[in-house]
Design a protein around this motif. Structure first.
Motif, PDB file in Angstrom:
ATOM      1  N   ARG A  40     -10.387   3.929   0.198  1.00  0.00           N
ATOM      2  CA  ARG A  40     -11.202   2.849   0.087  1.00  0.00           C
ATOM      3  C   ARG A  40     -10.559   1.623   0.485  1.00  0.00           C
ATOM      4  O   ARG A  40     -11.061   0.454   0.991  1.00  0.00           O
ATOM      5  N   SER A  41      -9.106   1.602   0.428  1.00  0.00           N
ATOM      6  CA  SER A  41      -8.315   0.489   0.809  1.00  0.00           C
ATOM      7  C   SER A  41      -8.322   0.231   2.302  1.00  0.00           C
ATOM      8  O   SER A  41      -7.950  -0.827   2.859  1.00  0.00           O
ATOM      9  N   VAL A  73      -6.818  -8.308   2.848  1.00  0.00           N
ATOM     10  CA  VAL A  73      -6.146  -8.067   4.064  1.00  0.00           C
ATOM     11  C   VAL A  73      -7.077  -7.482   5.058  1.00  0.00           C
ATOM     12  O   VAL A  73      -7.227  -7.735   6.365  1.00  0.00           O
ATOM     13  N   LYS A  74      -8.016  -6.400   4.408  1.00  0.00           N
ATOM     14  CA  LYS A  74      -8.803  -6.026   5.314  1.00  0.00           C
ATOM     15  C   LYS A  74      -9.881  -6.972   5.773  1.00  0.00           C
ATOM     16  O   LYS A  74     -10.341  -6.681   7.014  1.00  0.00           O
ATOM     17  N   LYS A  75     -10.506  -7.728   5.200  1.00  0.00           N
ATOM     18  CA  LYS A  75     -11.431  -8.812   5.509  1.00  0.00           C
ATOM     19  C   LYS A  75     -10.840  -9.820   6.575  1.00  0.00           C
ATOM     20  O   LYS A  75     -11.393 -10.168   7.506  1.00  0.00           O
ATOM     21  N   GLN A  76      -9.551 -10.028   6.405  1.00  0.00           N
ATOM     22  CA  GLN A  76      -8.881 -11.020   7.450  1.00  0.00           C
ATOM     23  C   GLN A  76      -8.377 -10.439   8.711  1.00  0.00           C
ATOM     24  O   GLN A  76      -7.879 -11.220   9.497  1.00  0.00           O
ATOM     25  N   GLY A  77      -8.341  -9.324   8.929  1.00  0.00           N
ATOM     26  CA  GLY A  77      -7.593  -8.583   9.936  1.00  0.00           C
ATOM     27  C   GLY A  77      -6.407  -9.054  10.115  1.00  0.00           C
ATOM     28  O   GLY A  77      -5.784  -9.659  11.050  1.00  0.00           O
ATOM     29  N   PHE A  78      -5.721  -8.784   9.041  1.00  0.00           N
ATOM     30  CA  PHE A  78      -4.289  -9.641   8.771  1.00  0.00           C
ATOM     31  C   PHE A  78      -3.224  -9.696   9.731  1.00  0.00           C
ATOM     32  O   PHE A  78      -2.612 -10.517  10.095  1.00  0.00           O
ATOM     33  N   PHE A  79      -2.724  -8.236   9.793  1.00  0.00           N
ATOM     34  CA  PHE A  79      -1.721  -8.071  10.816  1.00  0.00           C
ATOM     35  C   PHE A  79      -1.383  -8.092  12.049  1.00  0.00           C
ATOM     36  O   PHE A  79      -2.452  -7.660  12.794  1.00  0.00           O
ATOM     37  N   ARG A  80      -0.308  -8.728  12.768  1.00  0.00           N
ATOM     38  CA  ARG A  80      -0.396  -8.793  14.384  1.00  0.00           C
ATOM     39  C   ARG A  80       0.455  -7.604  14.850  1.00  0.00           C
ATOM     40  O   ARG A  80       0.272  -7.309  15.704  1.00  0.00           O
ATOM     41  N   ARG A  81       1.606  -7.321  14.003  1.00  0.00           N
ATOM     42  CA  ARG A  81       2.450  -6.261  14.505  1.00  0.00           C
ATOM     43  C   ARG A  81       2.456  -4.980  13.470  1.00  0.00           C
ATOM     44  O   ARG A  81       2.398  -4.019  14.095  1.00  0.00           O
ATOM     45  N   ALA A  82       2.636  -5.355  12.258  1.00  0.00           N
ATOM     46  CA  ALA A  82       2.708  -4.101  11.396  1.00  0.00           C
ATOM     47  C   ALA A  82       1.662  -3.194  11.152  1.00  0.00           C
ATOM     48  O   ALA A  82       0.529  -3.770  11.224  1.00  0.00           O
ATOM     49  N   GLY A 119       1.617  -2.540   0.829  1.00  0.00           N
ATOM     50  CA  GLY A 119       1.152  -3.420   0.194  1.00  0.00           C
ATOM     51  C   GLY A 119       0.968  -3.334  -1.300  1.00  0.00           C
ATOM     52  O   GLY A 119       0.395  -4.095  -1.827  1.00  0.00           O
ATOM     53  N   GLY A 120       0.851  -1.986  -1.912  1.00  0.00           N
ATOM     54  CA  GLY A 120       0.750  -1.874  -3.414  1.00  0.00           C
ATOM     55  C   GLY A 120       0.160  -0.620  -3.328  1.00  0.00           C
ATOM     56  O   GLY A 120      -0.208   0.369  -2.576  1.00  0.00           O
ATOM     57  N   TRP A 121      -0.349  -0.329  -4.751  1.00  0.00           N
ATOM     58  CA  TRP A 121      -1.177   0.787  -5.266  1.00  0.00           C
ATOM     59  C   TRP A 121      -2.587   0.522  -5.465  1.00  0.00           C
ATOM     60  O   TRP A 121      -2.929   0.125  -6.501  1.00  0.00           O
ATOM     61  N   PRO A 122      -3.391   0.652  -4.437  1.00  0.00           N
ATOM     62  CA  PRO A 122      -4.849   0.384  -4.691  1.00  0.00           C
ATOM     63  C   PRO A 122      -5.526   1.228  -5.713  1.00  0.00           C
ATOM     64  O   PRO A 122      -4.986   2.469  -5.855  1.00  0.00           O
ATOM     65  N   PHE A 161      -5.665  -5.602  -0.900  1.00  0.00           N
ATOM     66  CA  PHE A 161      -6.169  -4.890   0.378  1.00  0.00           C
ATOM     67  C   PHE A 161      -7.494  -5.178   0.742  1.00  0.00           C
ATOM     68  O   PHE A 161      -7.818  -5.099   1.914  1.00  0.00           O
ATOM     69  N   GLN A 162      -8.075  -5.750  -0.259  1.00  0.00           N
ATOM     70  CA  GLN A 162      -9.568  -6.112   0.299  1.00  0.00           C
ATOM     71  C   GLN A 162      -9.226  -7.435   1.004  1.00  0.00           C
ATOM     72  O   GLN A 162     -10.179  -7.654   1.864  1.00  0.00           O
TER      73      GLN A 162
END
Length: 559
Positions: free
Chosen positions: A120-121, A85-94, A69-72, A82-83
């Motif tokens: 922290r990410s 994605v972390k909050k949304q429970g984003f990924f189904r597979r990856a 996703g990048g360099w936090p 990253f914040q």
């Protein structure tokens, strides 16, 4: 383990065109996409957080195992990503991957702020970049060779103790291995012994050729049991070839970017690599049926990136399965796979027959068949149509990306010709010079005669000549066709001045139009002595095509 894929079952002969073996030697193969990190370094790309989230969703749907996703901590945008994605429970597979570097010299990993940002990410996987070229260690990093090994060992061990899966990217590995193979290999050992799950050999400058990649990876694998990966830049045009050479040597982890985006000339293209692995190596590296999404995913990511898709991109480009030469078309009529290394449908693409001055009877028949017209029961039509195309192209016309104009030409060539719903009677354009603070006003009056004999005249006013002509034509046709005309919009317009056509003194401008009605889109083209004339003719083509939709369906059934 999440992110890993196993070998697929043996496929049928028709789906294994060009495959290199009947069975695959690997299991648990890993694909890591770094579009959001390395791909974002391409000149001209600037992803917003929303862009990154949209691309991440597409890549997750596609089925890659890991998304970097990048360099936090390096910039606010990556940290915010990253914040989110972390909050949304984003990924189904990856699995989400955070990228960063080893601790700095003379610091502990626990007290290094950049390492702390990785934790922290809350990404479950961390990729650490580490120097593998002794010259870069002493001159760029400014530390000793032993300290560099300690930095790798301590950072990997610390992250592993904190519960993270760790991949180590050995920067400049192949250049370093060429100059000092013992030290480059020591870097691999340091990462492996500290607990790295994957050690990735990076061709950071992109200058290594496949034969050297093959040899270096083989040598490394004789001296370690850790999973080896490959990350290849494309500076010498070998990124995909180098990636596959590493796989040939035993690598079971590949790093790629969508459409090959990346710094300088780019990285190994994700779609080329996974297509080769699935279709040539018989490896299951994506979930079932995901490969057929390749073309759609590629184009949707290009749209988000604001980079026009490359029509000649392997596997997914619009020209990847395009055939222009008459010799090819004759063979394709026997079996489409005579000039195609895989089935286009396997990657979600289509075979395309290109009509040009090279077209003969076979090309015309194949093109018409793709459009739903069977010319086999209409002797002479294909030959006449080919002759007309050749004559028109001498005048600067080009049907290569103008299927709607070609279809109208087919209607004109049939005996008896089907005719068109209307014809241009005259077009007149005037220009009122701009006054201070105001734009130039262009007025266009267009008169057409319908196939029923009605004469319709419309006027349009705009600050651009082609838009004024468009309004004039639309206003004229709306008098008879009403809502059918109001729905039509010009989606894209291109103008080319034909200085390279010495025989086209009467046709010096070519206008290409992409029109649509909100549901369908179609491409038209016309040439003329002036931009106004060519634009008017191209617009007429676009509207004629739209108004003959019901006729086309009836004609296809009749043929």
């Amino acid at each position: 383990m999440a992110g890993d894929h196993t070998v697929k079952e043996a496929s049928t002969p028709s789906s294994r065109i060009g495959s290199i073996g009947d069975s695959a030697p690997f299991s648990g193969f890993q694909v890591l996409d770094t579009t959001l990190r390395d791909g974002a370094q391409r000149d001209g790309i600037s992803f917003t957080i929303s862009d990154k989230l949209a691309i991440a969703r597409l890549l997750d749907d596609f089925g890659v195992g890991f998304i970097e996703g990048g360099w936090p901590g390096s910039n606010p945008r990556d940290t915010a990503f990253f914040q989110r994605v972390k909050k949304q429970g984003f990924f189904r597979r990856a699995q989400l991957v955070a990228f960063g570097s080893t601790r700095r010299p003379s610091r502990t990993a626990r007290r290094d702020p950049q390492v702390a940002a990785l934790l922290r990410s809350e990404a479950p996987v961390v990729t650490l970049v580490a120097k593998a070229h002794d010259w870069h260690v002493t001159h760029a990093l400014g530390t000793s060779l032993q300290e560099n090994l300690d930095m790798i060992t301590e950072t990997v061990a610390y992250l592993r103790d904190e519960g993270r899966r760790v991949f180590v990217d050995c920067e400049h590995f192949f250049d370093g291995h060429y100059e000092n193979p013992n030290y480059a290999t020591a870097v691999v050992h340091a990462a492996s012994k500290a607990g790295a799950e994957v050690v990735v050999l990076c061709d950071t400058n992109g200058g290594t050729l496949p034969s050297r990649v093959l040899g270096a990876v083989r040598q490394v694998l004789t001296r370690t049991t850790v999973r080896i990966g490959i990350h290849a830049q494309d500076d010498s045009g070998c990124a995909v070839a180098n990636t596959l050479a590493a796989v040939d040597a035993g690598a079971t982890h590949v790093q790629c970017t969508a459409n090959g985006y990346g710094e300088r000339v780019g990285n190994a293209d994700l779609f080329s690599v996974v297509s080769a692995l699935e279709l040539k190596y018989d490896l299951r590296v994506l979930p079932e049926a995901s490969l057929a999404q390749s073309t759609d995913i590629s184009r949707r990511i290009a749209d988000i990136a604001g980079i026009p898709p490359d029509p000649h991109q392997p596997y997914v480009g619009t020209s990847a399965f395009a055939h222009k030469a008459g010799l090819h078309a004759s063979a394709l009529a026997v079996d489409p796979q005579m000039y195609q290394h895989v089935l286009p449908s396997q990657v979600g693409n289509d075979m395309r027959i290109v009509v040009s001055e090279l077209a003969g009877r076979s090309t015309i028949e194949l093109k018409c068949a793709q459009m739903g017209y069977d010319l086999h029961h209409h002797p002479g039509v294909a030959e006449r149509l080919a002759a007309v195309v050749k004559e028109q192209e001498k005048l600067g016309q080009s049907y290569q990306d103008a299927d709607a104009s070609f279809e109208l030409l087919l209607r004109d060539t049939l005996i008896p010709p089907l005719g068109r719903p209307f014809y241009l009677e005259q077009s007149h354009t005037t220009e009122q010079s701009a006054t201070r603070g105001e734009a130039t006003v262009i007025t266009s009056t267009v008169t057409v005669r319908t196939d029923s004999g009605h004469v319709l005249t419309g006027t349009g006013t705009a600050d651009h000549m082609i838009e004024a002509v468009h309004q004039g034509l639309s206003n004229a046709l709306a008098q008879q066709y009403g809502k059918a005309i109001e729905q039509i919009a010009i989606e894209r317009l291109g103008v080319r001045f034909l200085a390279t056509y010495p025989s086209s003194s009467s046709s010096s401008v070519r206008v290409h139009i992409r029109a649509g009605d909100g549901t369908n889109s179609w491409n038209c083209v016309a040439v003329g002595a002036t931009m106004t004339e060519a634009a008017c003719q191209a617009l007429i083509e676009a509207y004629c095509f739209a108004l003959t939709r019901s006729d086309r369906e009836a004609l296809r059934k009749r043929m």
